[in-house]
Write a protein that holds these residues in place. Sequence first.
Motif, PDB file in Angstrom:
ATOM      1  N   THR A 188       0.824  -1.200   0.000  1.00  0.00           N
ATOM      2  CA  THR A 188       0.000   0.000   0.000  1.00  0.00           C
ATOM      3  C   THR A 188       0.862   1.255   0.000  1.00  0.00           C
ATOM      4  O   THR A 188       0.569   2.216  -0.718  1.00  0.00           O
TER       5      THR A 188
ATOM      6  N   ILE B  25       1.590   8.738  -5.159  1.00  0.00           N
ATOM      7  CA  ILE B  25       0.435   9.478  -5.660  1.00  0.00           C
ATOM      8  C   ILE B  25       0.111  10.635  -4.724  1.00  0.00           C
ATOM      9  O   ILE B  25      -0.128  11.766  -5.172  1.00  0.00           O
ATOM     10  N   HIS B  26       0.113  10.387  -3.414  1.00  0.00           N
ATOM     11  CA  HIS B  26      -0.201  11.441  -2.458  1.00  0.00           C
ATOM     12  C   HIS B  26       0.876  12.522  -2.447  1.00  0.00           C
ATOM     13  O   HIS B  26       0.559  13.705  -2.297  1.00  0.00           O
ATOM     14  N   ILE B  27       2.126  12.142  -2.601  1.00  0.00           N
ATOM     15  CA  ILE B  27       3.195  13.144  -2.648  1.00  0.00           C
ATOM     16  C   ILE B  27       3.033  14.025  -3.884  1.00  0.00           C
ATOM     17  O   ILE B  27       3.183  15.249  -3.809  1.00  0.00           O
ATOM     18  N   ARG B  28       2.713  13.423  -5.028  1.00  0.00           N
ATOM     19  CA  ARG B  28       2.511  14.208  -6.249  1.00  0.00           C
ATOM     20  C   ARG B  28       1.330  15.149  -6.111  1.00  0.00           C
ATOM     21  O   ARG B  28       1.405  16.329  -6.485  1.00  0.00           O
ATOM     22  N   LEU B  29       0.229  14.670  -5.538  1.00  0.00           N
ATOM     23  CA  LEU B  29      -0.944  15.523  -5.360  1.00  0.00           C
ATOM     24  C   LEU B  29      -0.666  16.650  -4.369  1.00  0.00           C
ATOM     25  O   LEU B  29      -1.114  17.785  -4.573  1.00  0.00           O
ATOM     26  N   ALA B  30       0.058  16.362  -3.308  1.00  0.00           N
ATOM     27  CA  ALA B  30       0.413  17.406  -2.344  1.00  0.00           C
ATOM     28  C   ALA B  30       1.329  18.433  -2.993  1.00  0.00           C
ATOM     29  O   ALA B  30       1.192  19.648  -2.755  1.00  0.00           O
TER      30      ALA B  30
ATOM     31  N   PHE C 247       0.509   3.893  -3.031  1.00  0.00           N
ATOM     32  CA  PHE C 247      -0.240   5.117  -2.787  1.00  0.00           C
ATOM     33  C   PHE C 247       0.582   6.308  -2.313  1.00  0.00           C
ATOM     34  O   PHE C 247       0.171   7.445  -2.533  1.00  0.00           O
ATOM     35  N   ILE C 248       1.707   6.106  -1.673  1.00  0.00           N
ATOM     36  CA  ILE C 248       2.479   7.256  -1.183  1.00  0.00           C
ATOM     37  C   ILE C 248       2.983   8.137  -2.320  1.00  0.00           C
ATOM     38  O   ILE C 248       2.881   9.360  -2.230  1.00  0.00           O
TER      39      ILE C 248
END
Length: 78
Positions: A48, A55-60, A52-53
Amino acid sequence: MNVRYVKDYFAWLYYQYTIISCCAVLEPWERSMFNTILLTIVGMVVYTAYVFIPIHIRLAWEFFSEIFGDQSTSSVSN
């Protein structure tokens, strides 16, 4: 490195694991079930995080660069 030293070190680490997790008092079938469940949970957490990390870093990164403006481009005109 000495192979026997490495083998003894891993045996010591496994012994520490069994003492800390209280696996030393379990029967062999209980110990194998506990280890299987623990490895499954650890594997799921690693997978996980791997998926998912990023993706979250890119979105942040996109979110904060939109809020604070893109500082990488220079606004100095010639």
